[in-house]
Design a protein around this motif. Sequence first.
Motif, mmCIF file in Angstrom:
data_model
loop_
_atom_site.group_PDB
_atom_site.id
_atom_site.type_symbol
_atom_site.label_atom_id
_atom_site.label_comp_id
_atom_site.label_asym_id
_atom_site.label_seq_id
_atom_site.Cartn_x
_atom_site.Cartn_y
_atom_site.Cartn_z
ATOM 1 N N SER A 82 0.829 -1.208 0.000
ATOM 2 C CA SER A 82 0.000 0.000 0.000
ATOM 3 C C SER A 82 0.862 1.256 0.000
ATOM 4 N N ALA A 83 1.868 1.271 0.845
ATOM 5 C CA ALA A 83 2.726 2.446 0.974
ATOM 6 C C ALA A 83 3.577 2.686 -0.273
ATOM 7 N N HIS A 84 3.895 1.626 -1.001
ATOM 8 C CA HIS A 84 4.778 1.755 -2.159
ATOM 9 C C HIS A 84 4.051 1.669 -3.493
ATOM 10 N N ARG A 85 2.747 1.698 -3.456
ATOM 11 C CA ARG A 85 1.947 1.602 -4.691
ATOM 12 C C ARG A 85 2.304 2.708 -5.667
ATOM 13 N N LYS A 86 2.463 3.920 -5.179
ATOM 14 C CA LYS A 86 2.728 5.070 -6.048
ATOM 15 C C LYS A 86 4.130 5.033 -6.635
ATOM 16 N N ASN A 87 5.051 4.356 -5.964
ATOM 17 C CA ASN A 87 6.440 4.298 -6.429
ATOM 18 C C ASN A 87 6.649 3.302 -7.565
ATOM 19 N N ARG A 88 5.695 2.428 -7.783
ATOM 20 C CA ARG A 88 5.836 1.411 -8.824
ATOM 21 C C ARG A 88 5.514 2.013 -10.181
ATOM 22 N N GLY A 89 6.333 1.665 -11.130
ATOM 23 C CA GLY A 89 6.041 2.066 -12.499
ATOM 24 C C GLY A 89 5.019 1.107 -13.088
ATOM 25 N N LYS A 90 4.548 1.414 -14.263
ATOM 26 C CA LYS A 90 3.637 0.493 -14.932
ATOM 27 C C LYS A 90 4.443 -0.730 -15.353
ATOM 28 N N PRO A 91 3.860 -1.934 -15.198
ATOM 29 C CA PRO A 91 4.628 -3.168 -15.428
ATOM 30 C C PRO A 91 5.343 -3.262 -16.767
ATOM 31 N N GLY A 92 4.857 -2.654 -17.815
ATOM 32 C CA GLY A 92 5.483 -2.791 -19.124
ATOM 33 C C GLY A 92 6.697 -1.917 -19.335
ATOM 34 N N ARG A 93 7.047 -1.097 -18.384
ATOM 35 C CA ARG A 93 8.113 -0.105 -18.584
ATOM 36 C C ARG A 93 9.522 -0.683 -18.571
ATOM 37 N N SER A 94 9.776 -1.661 -17.726
ATOM 38 C CA SER A 94 11.130 -2.219 -17.673
ATOM 39 C C SER A 94 11.087 -3.647 -17.156
ATOM 40 N N VAL A 95 12.191 -4.344 -17.398
ATOM 41 C CA VAL A 95 12.308 -5.718 -16.907
ATOM 42 C C VAL A 95 12.298 -5.719 -15.384
ATOM 43 N N ASP A 96 12.966 -4.738 -14.768
ATOM 44 C CA ASP A 96 12.993 -4.658 -13.304
ATOM 45 C C ASP A 96 11.596 -4.444 -12.736
ATOM 46 N N ALA A 97 10.805 -3.587 -13.374
ATOM 47 C CA ALA A 97 9.443 -3.335 -12.899
ATOM 48 C C ALA A 97 8.587 -4.596 -13.023
ATOM 49 N N MET A 98 8.762 -5.326 -14.120
ATOM 50 C CA MET A 98 8.023 -6.587 -14.296
ATOM 51 C C MET A 98 8.452 -7.607 -13.252
ATOM 52 N N THR A 99 9.735 -7.698 -12.992
ATOM 53 C CA THR A 99 10.246 -8.640 -11.993
ATOM 54 C C THR A 99 9.709 -8.292 -10.614
ATOM 55 N N GLN A 100 9.705 -7.005 -10.287
ATOM 56 C CA GLN A 100 9.184 -6.592 -8.987
ATOM 57 C C GLN A 100 7.709 -6.955 -8.863
ATOM 58 N N CYS A 101 6.940 -6.691 -9.893
ATOM 59 C CA CYS A 101 5.508 -7.035 -9.881
ATOM 60 C C CYS A 101 5.316 -8.539 -9.713
ATOM 61 N N LEU A 102 6.088 -9.323 -10.439
ATOM 62 C CA LEU A 102 6.009 -10.777 -10.346
ATOM 63 C C LEU A 102 6.335 -11.262 -8.936
ATOM 64 N N GLU A 103 7.401 -10.721 -8.347
ATOM 65 C CA GLU A 103 7.811 -11.156 -7.012
ATOM 66 C C GLU A 103 6.815 -10.716 -5.938
ATOM 67 N N GLU A 104 6.207 -9.563 -6.118
ATOM 68 C CA GLU A 104 5.167 -9.130 -5.178
ATOM 69 C C GLU A 104 3.950 -10.051 -5.258
ATOM 70 N N MET A 105 3.597 -10.448 -6.473
ATOM 71 C CA MET A 105 2.466 -11.382 -6.628
ATOM 72 C C MET A 105 2.816 -12.759 -6.075
#
Length: 149
Positions: free
Chosen positions: A42-65
């Motif tokens: 919840s606290a870091h929702r705004k800090n996340r980029g949209k998943p398609g922007r980078s491999v790191d952002a996709m990896t972070q989304c995957l690991e959070e899920m």
Amino acid sequence: MDQEHPAASGQASYKSNFAVVHFSRTYDEAFTLLVEARNYLSAHRKNRGKPGRSVDAMTQCLEEMRMTTRLIRAMGWLLTVRAVEAGEIDWDEAVDTDNLMTDLRVCIDDQRAQCAFLSPELLDLMERAHGLYMRAARMELQVAARCNA
């Protein structure tokens, strides 16, 4: 979490009173970790980029899920144990041998080594969620083995 739990009987049967204290502590830990994960996400929702922007952002989304899935599955098992202990269901009904937690590869796999770029807080939550999941999965396997013996 401040509730008193009855002590497990010395000769706990998997059909009646299975290590209540052991499961109670694990349940309390799971609940606390679930709240911590919710607060972090919840606290870091705004800090996340949209998943398609980078491999790191996709990896972070995957690991959070993956972390969230682990916590939900572990909490589901622990709530099932509570239902057995409350006499709402039997152990035979509680264990689905066709859908054991050890069969869910996405939760068993530990990808933290490839995620060094993630925040230390998220890495800590991921590690604790994995440990909790693996302990709950082992408990489920023990019960399944005894119920099917």
